[in-house]
Design a protein around this motif. Sequence first.
Motif, PDB file in Angstrom:
ATOM      1  N   GLU A 156       0.822  -1.120  -0.068  1.00  0.00           N
ATOM      2  CA  GLU A 156       0.021   0.001   0.010  1.00  0.00           C
ATOM      3  C   GLU A 156       0.740   1.217  -0.010  1.00  0.00           C
ATOM      4  OE1 GLU A 156      -3.580   0.878  -0.644  1.00  0.00           O
ATOM      5  OE2 GLU A 156      -3.359  -1.011   0.302  1.00  0.00           O
ATOM      6  N   PHE A 158       1.911   4.979   0.470  1.00  0.00           N
ATOM      7  CA  PHE A 158       1.697   6.095   1.685  1.00  0.00           C
ATOM      8  C   PHE A 158       2.526   7.212   1.629  1.00  0.00           C
ATOM      9  CE2 PHE A 158       4.239   2.800   3.678  1.00  0.00           C
ATOM     10  CZ  PHE A 158       5.065   3.602   4.643  1.00  0.00           C
ATOM     11  N   GLU A 159       2.137   8.373   2.316  1.00  0.00           N
ATOM     12  CA  GLU A 159       3.143   9.509   2.069  1.00  0.00           C
ATOM     13  C   GLU A 159       3.741   9.669   3.728  1.00  0.00           C
ATOM     14  OE1 GLU A 159       2.895  14.271   1.504  1.00  0.00           O
ATOM     15  OE2 GLU A 159       1.440  13.162   0.697  1.00  0.00           O
ATOM     16  N   GLU A 160       4.680   9.820   3.870  1.00  0.00           N
ATOM     17  CA  GLU A 160       5.532  10.045   5.164  1.00  0.00           C
ATOM     18  C   GLU A 160       4.781  11.152   5.865  1.00  0.00           C
ATOM     19  OE1 GLU A 160       9.998  10.868   6.763  1.00  0.00           O
ATOM     20  OE2 GLU A 160       9.501  10.954   4.826  1.00  0.00           O
ATOM     21  N   ASN A 161       4.725  11.291   7.230  1.00  0.00           N
ATOM     22  CA  ASN A 161       4.055  12.067   8.093  1.00  0.00           C
ATOM     23  C   ASN A 161       5.238  13.401   7.970  1.00  0.00           C
ATOM     24  OD1 ASN A 161       2.210  10.597   9.134  1.00  0.00           O
ATOM     25  ND2 ASN A 161       3.388   9.745  10.709  1.00  0.00           N
ATOM     26  N   ASP A 199       7.602   1.323  -0.379  1.00  0.00           N
ATOM     27  CA  ASP A 199       6.300   1.337   0.222  1.00  0.00           C
ATOM     28  C   ASP A 199       6.460  -0.142   1.127  1.00  0.00           C
ATOM     29  OD1 ASP A 199       5.275   3.580  -0.572  1.00  0.00           O
ATOM     30  OD2 ASP A 199       4.656   2.754  -2.440  1.00  0.00           O
ATOM     31  N   ARG A 202       7.687   0.055   6.508  1.00  0.00           N
ATOM     32  CA  ARG A 202       6.944   0.814   7.525  1.00  0.00           C
ATOM     33  C   ARG A 202       7.804   0.835   8.813  1.00  0.00           C
ATOM     34  NH1 ARG A 202       1.906   1.369   5.970  1.00  0.00           N
ATOM     35  NH2 ARG A 202       1.367  -0.115   4.139  1.00  0.00           N
ATOM     36  N   SER A 403      -0.554  -5.635   1.337  1.00  0.00           N
ATOM     37  CA  SER A 403      -1.631  -4.845   1.624  1.00  0.00           C
ATOM     38  C   SER A 403      -2.770  -5.110   1.974  1.00  0.00           C
ATOM     39  CB  SER A 403      -1.731  -3.886   0.130  1.00  0.00           C
ATOM     40  OG  SER A 403      -2.135  -4.876  -0.846  1.00  0.00           O
ATOM     41  N   GLU A 464       1.965   5.792   9.690  1.00  0.00           N
ATOM     42  CA  GLU A 464       1.131   6.507   8.552  1.00  0.00           C
ATOM     43  C   GLU A 464      -0.377   6.259   8.343  1.00  0.00           C
ATOM     44  OE1 GLU A 464       5.150   7.818   7.947  1.00  0.00           O
ATOM     45  OE2 GLU A 464       4.420   6.003   8.216  1.00  0.00           O
ATOM     46  N   ASN A 465      -0.363   4.576   8.359  1.00  0.00           N
ATOM     47  CA  ASN A 465      -1.596   4.099   8.254  1.00  0.00           C
ATOM     48  C   ASN A 465      -2.450   3.747   9.843  1.00  0.00           C
ATOM     49  OD1 ASN A 465      -0.228   2.142   9.057  1.00  0.00           O
ATOM     50  ND2 ASN A 465      -1.142   0.586   7.766  1.00  0.00           N
TER      51      ASN A 465
END
Length: 616
Positions: A156, A158-161, A199, A202, A403, A464-465
Amino acid sequence: MKTEVSNSLQGRVAGVTVNTAAGQPGGNTTVVLRGVGSINGNQEPLYIIDGVPANADTMKSIDPEDINSVYVLKDTAATAIYGNRGANGVIVVTTKESKKMSKRQFRKLQKKRYEQWQKENTPSVIIRDAAAPTSDPKAQTEKHEEKIPVDTEEYEAFEENKFESPASNPLSTFSIDVDNASYTNIRRFINNAQVVPKDAVRVEEMINFFKYSYPQPSSVNPFSINTEYSYCPWNPKHKLLKIGLQGKEIPAKELPASNFVFLIDVSGSMDAQNKLPLLKESMKILVKNMRREDRIAIVVYAGAAGLVLPATRGDEKETIISALNKLNAGGSTAGGEGIELAYKIAQENFVKGGNNRVILATDGDFNVGRTSNTDMQTLIEEKRKSGVFLTCMGYGMGNYKESKLETLSDKGNGNYAYIDNMQEADRFLDKEFKGSMYAIAKDVKIQIEFNPRHVQAYRLIGYENRKLRNEDFANDAIDAGELGSGHTVTALYEIIPPGVENDFVKTPELKYSQVQQNGNKYSSELATIKFRYKKPDGDKSTEIVQTIADTAVPLAVASGDFKFAAAVAWFGLKLRDSKLVPNKDVEAIKKLATEGILTNPEGYRAEFIRLVNRIE
């Protein structure tokens, strides 16, 4: 005539037998490690040449004069490192060529060799051009059929905080995450000399793979809360806040009775040595920990789902293991149907006040039935209401659907792990059995309010998720993560103190929203942190509140746990090529991690340093 390298091993390496076809000199040879039995009819060992898997033909092409060293691994020494690929033993070869190379040249050679090995060993699909001319069928086949390596792993995106200003957004809210599959998956990529997909990284799962020395809870709450504040190693002008939870350790004699349903993927995609065979051996580790009062049922799914073992007493180990041994792979993947049946069996055998859990083992390739992540999420959210928890275990490479497994575990009151070899299976299902399988709290949420007097900007590293809306914190209908017996959970915040120039966050001058400094009332507080959790069988949450003092210690005197957690986060941010980290020096990461090794009897922290050493 040049001696074939296979023959040169005879007598040179202990435990090696070289067989020549029909006993004729110059005939085809096979290498067998004495004392190693085959589980697949093929006794050929795995070759590792300069750290990269290789075929027998590649081994035979090496000039014996170019070999620097050879050693043999057998049994658990082989499978602990190389999983089921090492079931017939491993011959590890170092060439003289590699000794002469620079580190950069050597890694290029490794990558080239691995890509060749992967190309030769990866399953493939045939693509035909339906619109091609049909006048010459043979020419059409040769021209319009193309074998494409199958590599359909899914992660999945995702964009880094980013950094937030407490002046405009003082609250940060998120769900805990005890999963650590990302770390074992990254380890697999690095050990195989592959590039780690961005990606797949994590950072919170990397940090939480490791255990930290937090004290056991001394209050009625099921976990202790621990904080530490020091300076940020990748940007010394910034600071780093570590928040750690330590779950209560339940003595073995006090563990509740378990009602486990193994949900096992036996579809065609599981037909590989590092999938179903490894899965079955993994499950036997869990069976070993079962007691008379526990129950195990086995549901399988391929083209359809079926019950292969009804709920069976935990001390009937031979019956359970026999059922596992009979499993074979084949067919498509009716994942949704399998989940429905597994939860039905779990509910039929539900133990009130006990440990009710579905344990899903798969490569995540759901291609029949409810396939999308949204459909699977809806299904698992419905099943969560039954009071049955979920553990997901991912296997294999090339087709691994991270994912989907993450969606299932996140939404099903569960956790997930990636099992790449028996060493990891032993860690997750034996050494950390209670933490993996016995929840002591569920829907654990964290909300932290930063004091703008001491914080110009902050960012949560990872998770992030797992971020929640601020209003979700006190909403008991919102799902969050579970905490297992003895589990530790660690989170890091990077903080920019007031007065430090930065390019990450700019707070505009506001006419109507001036920050209230409250005089000196809270001048010594960095932040206030709140926790909410429910009992495993509860519906109403309990809240805990604690303040954090604005007292940062120099990094040099920070705890070993702080240094090591920071080093792991730093490495993860490097693998993600974070634009918020100005310094990505591998030697600096390794030095910090080395200072944080402490007592590490299992060797996991030392293994981490070896992984760092393999990345430029």
